[in-house]
Design a protein around this motif. Structure first.
Motif, mmCIF file in Angstrom:
data_model
loop_
_atom_site.group_PDB
_atom_site.id
_atom_site.type_symbol
_atom_site.label_atom_id
_atom_site.label_comp_id
_atom_site.label_asym_id
_atom_site.label_seq_id
_atom_site.Cartn_x
_atom_site.Cartn_y
_atom_site.Cartn_z
ATOM 1 N N GLN A 104 0.815 -1.222 0.000
ATOM 2 C CA GLN A 104 0.000 0.000 0.000
ATOM 3 C C GLN A 104 0.851 1.274 0.000
ATOM 4 O OE1 GLN A 104 -3.354 0.230 -0.285
ATOM 5 N NE2 GLN A 104 -3.084 2.448 -0.321
ATOM 6 N N THR A 105 2.006 1.213 0.646
ATOM 7 C CA THR A 105 2.821 2.422 0.799
ATOM 8 C C THR A 105 3.620 2.712 -0.479
ATOM 9 O OG1 THR A 105 4.246 0.914 2.043
ATOM 10 C CG2 THR A 105 3.070 2.570 3.302
ATOM 11 N N PRO A 106 4.077 3.955 -0.644
ATOM 12 C CA PRO A 106 4.877 4.286 -1.834
ATOM 13 C C PRO A 106 6.220 3.548 -1.823
ATOM 14 C CG PRO A 106 4.109 6.279 -0.721
ATOM 15 C CD PRO A 106 3.826 5.134 0.192
ATOM 16 N N LEU A 107 6.804 3.424 -2.993
ATOM 17 C CA LEU A 107 8.165 2.912 -3.108
ATOM 18 C C LEU A 107 9.104 4.107 -3.036
ATOM 19 C CD1 LEU A 107 9.407 0.059 -3.710
ATOM 20 C CD2 LEU A 107 9.731 0.844 -6.045
ATOM 21 N N ILE A 108 10.144 3.991 -2.222
ATOM 22 C CA ILE A 108 11.135 5.073 -2.143
ATOM 23 C C ILE A 108 12.251 4.758 -3.134
ATOM 24 C CG2 ILE A 108 12.626 6.447 -0.631
ATOM 25 C CD1 ILE A 108 9.735 6.432 0.358
ATOM 26 N N TRP A 109 12.283 5.507 -4.222
ATOM 27 C CA TRP A 109 13.328 5.320 -5.225
ATOM 28 C C TRP A 109 14.537 6.172 -4.845
ATOM 29 C CZ3 TRP A 109 12.929 2.408 -9.869
ATOM 30 C CH2 TRP A 109 11.681 1.786 -10.060
ATOM 31 N N SER A 139 9.693 0.499 -18.039
ATOM 32 C CA SER A 139 9.980 -0.052 -16.699
ATOM 33 C C SER A 139 9.775 1.018 -15.637
ATOM 34 C CB SER A 139 11.432 -0.536 -16.648
ATOM 35 O OG SER A 139 12.298 0.587 -16.754
ATOM 36 N N GLY A 140 9.819 0.602 -14.377
ATOM 37 C CA GLY A 140 9.699 1.544 -13.266
ATOM 38 C C GLY A 140 10.808 2.576 -13.280
ATOM 39 N N SER A 141 12.037 2.132 -13.562
ATOM 40 C CA SER A 141 13.172 3.065 -13.563
ATOM 41 C C SER A 141 13.023 4.114 -14.675
ATOM 42 C CB SER A 141 14.501 2.309 -13.706
ATOM 43 O OG SER A 141 14.467 1.406 -14.789
ATOM 44 N N HIS A 142 12.356 3.743 -15.758
ATOM 45 C CA HIS A 142 12.088 4.668 -16.863
ATOM 46 C C HIS A 142 11.001 5.672 -16.457
ATOM 47 C CE1 HIS A 142 10.063 5.261 -21.029
ATOM 48 N NE2 HIS A 142 11.020 6.161 -20.889
ATOM 49 N N LEU A 143 9.864 5.152 -15.953
ATOM 50 C CA LEU A 143 8.739 6.019 -15.603
ATOM 51 C C LEU A 143 9.089 6.965 -14.452
ATOM 52 C CD1 LEU A 143 5.685 3.568 -15.867
ATOM 53 C CD2 LEU A 143 6.860 4.822 -17.653
ATOM 54 N N MET A 144 9.850 6.459 -13.469
ATOM 55 C CA MET A 144 10.178 7.300 -12.311
ATOM 56 C C MET A 144 11.173 8.405 -12.659
ATOM 57 S SD MET A 144 8.211 6.662 -9.845
ATOM 58 C CE MET A 144 9.027 7.644 -8.573
ATOM 59 N N ILE A 173 22.158 10.564 -4.140
ATOM 60 C CA ILE A 173 22.099 12.025 -4.059
ATOM 61 C C ILE A 173 20.679 12.537 -3.778
ATOM 62 C CG2 ILE A 173 24.150 12.416 -5.493
ATOM 63 C CD1 ILE A 173 22.246 13.016 -7.849
ATOM 64 N N GLY A 174 19.717 11.609 -3.713
ATOM 65 C CA GLY A 174 18.349 12.034 -3.420
ATOM 66 C C GLY A 174 17.395 10.865 -3.428
ATOM 67 N N ASN A 175 16.146 11.127 -3.046
ATOM 68 C CA ASN A 175 15.085 10.116 -3.049
ATOM 69 C C ASN A 175 13.891 10.635 -3.828
ATOM 70 O OD1 ASN A 175 16.378 8.190 -1.315
ATOM 71 N ND2 ASN A 175 15.877 9.488 0.431
ATOM 72 N N CYS A 176 13.100 9.704 -4.366
ATOM 73 C CA CYS A 176 11.896 10.081 -5.116
ATOM 74 C C CYS A 176 10.807 9.048 -4.848
ATOM 75 C CB CYS A 176 12.235 10.146 -6.610
ATOM 76 S SG CYS A 176 10.870 10.693 -7.651
ATOM 77 N N PRO A 177 9.883 9.337 -3.912
ATOM 78 C CA PRO A 177 8.819 8.360 -3.627
ATOM 79 C C PRO A 177 7.766 8.346 -4.735
ATOM 80 C CG PRO A 177 8.942 10.098 -1.937
ATOM 81 C CD PRO A 177 9.757 10.540 -3.104
ATOM 82 N N THR A 178 7.175 7.178 -4.982
ATOM 83 C CA THR A 178 6.060 7.114 -5.940
ATOM 84 C C THR A 178 4.864 7.844 -5.343
ATOM 85 O OG1 THR A 178 5.297 5.013 -4.999
ATOM 86 C CG2 THR A 178 6.722 4.872 -6.913
#
Length: 284
Positions: free
Chosen positions: A82-87, A115-120, A178-183
């Motif tokens: 349920q929770t976001p993925l922290i990229w 892929s996820g890495s592409h969309l994110m 160098i940073g994070n990006c949650p979905t």
């Protein structure tokens, strides 16, 4: 005994599947569930669902929504996490990049297109007000091993992957984060091919009941943090942090979340149109 093939990434999120398989819970219900690891992630699983190599997949929400709209004859049958993925946003340890602004316009390593890495990479670009036409470039590297090679050799500049999975590579000095990006949405769903949904409704219901019984009580399993740390070669404190921010789900993704995800993907030109909720999902 009914043979069912399921795919997922070999990461800590999917440990509940391993535990239920190890305990023979599906066999007890006359189901021979076979797990397949997909190191290539969402793009590889979308292809496997299309080719009928697997019946089910534990897959990124945004990736499967995009692929169903692109013609994948599958449906989302439940939310899994349920929770976001922290990229994590990673660069080679010796790279000159220090901030997210530094990687603007450089080459993102992606496992494959769609892929996820592409969309994110698009989500990260939008979060930082980049020009989506000119500030995004991609280098296909297939998987995490390919990313290590690509960033180390300078074939790509940054790589987005789940923060805790890549943490050992940050700890050993291969990558620097160098940073994070949650979905902006729940990260993992369970998808099934339309053929499997139609022909095996009882088996599907049984599989979901078994996994849901485990995920609903997953955090209370004695020493689960140590089990995860050992199996996935992670530090205990990282696993404990991950467990504290992760929630599993036992129900179907809701219509508002699906709409929000699609609106985001449409705005980024990742999908050509908004699909109806019923086109994308099936309630078991």
């Amino acid at each position: 005994m009914k043979k069912v093939n399921i795919g997922g990434v070999p990461e800590h999120f999917n440990l509940p599947w391993y535990l239920t398989l190890k305990d023979g819970e599906y066999k007890a219900e006359n189901i021979n569930l076979r797990w397949h690891d997909y190191h290539g992630g969402t793009g590889a699983m979308c292809k496997a669902l299309r080719n009928k190599e697997i019946d089910l997949a534990v897959i990124l929400t945004e990736g499967i929504i995009k692929d169903i709209i692109d013609g994948n004859p599958s449906k989302i049958v439940q939310t899994f996490v349920q929770t976001p993925l922290i990229w994590g946003i990673h660069v080679a340890a010796n790279a000159s990049f220090k901030t997210i602004e530094d990687i603007k316009g450089t080459r993102a390593a992606i496992s494959r297109f769609g892929s996820g890495s592409h969309l994110m990479a698009y989500i990260n670009a939008e979060n930082n007000n980049w020009d989506l036409q000119n500030d995004l470039n991609f280098e296909v590297i297939k998987n995490l091993d390919g990313a290590v090679k690509g960033l180390t050799n300078g074939d790509a500049d940054y790589f987005m992957w789940e923060k805790f999975t890549t943490k050992p590579l940050v700890d050993d000095g291969t990558f620097r984060r160098i940073g994070n990006c949650p979905t902006p949405w729940p990260c993992f769903v369970i998808a099934a091919t339309e053929e499997f949904i139609e022909n095996n409704p009882e088996e599907l219901k049984t599989i979901l009941n078994i996994i849901n019984n485990t995920t609903s009580d997953f955090k209370n399993i004695p020493s689960i943090d140590k089990t995860i740390a050992n199996r996935y070669e992670q530090k205990l404190e990282d696993v404990q942090e991950w467990l504290s921010i992760t929630e599993w789900s036992q129900s179907l993704i809701d219509e508002d979340t699906v709409m929000k995800t699609q609106k985001e993907l449409l705005a980024l030109n990742i999908i050509p149109e908004i699909a109806k909720f019923k086109t994308l999902t099936h309630k078991v």
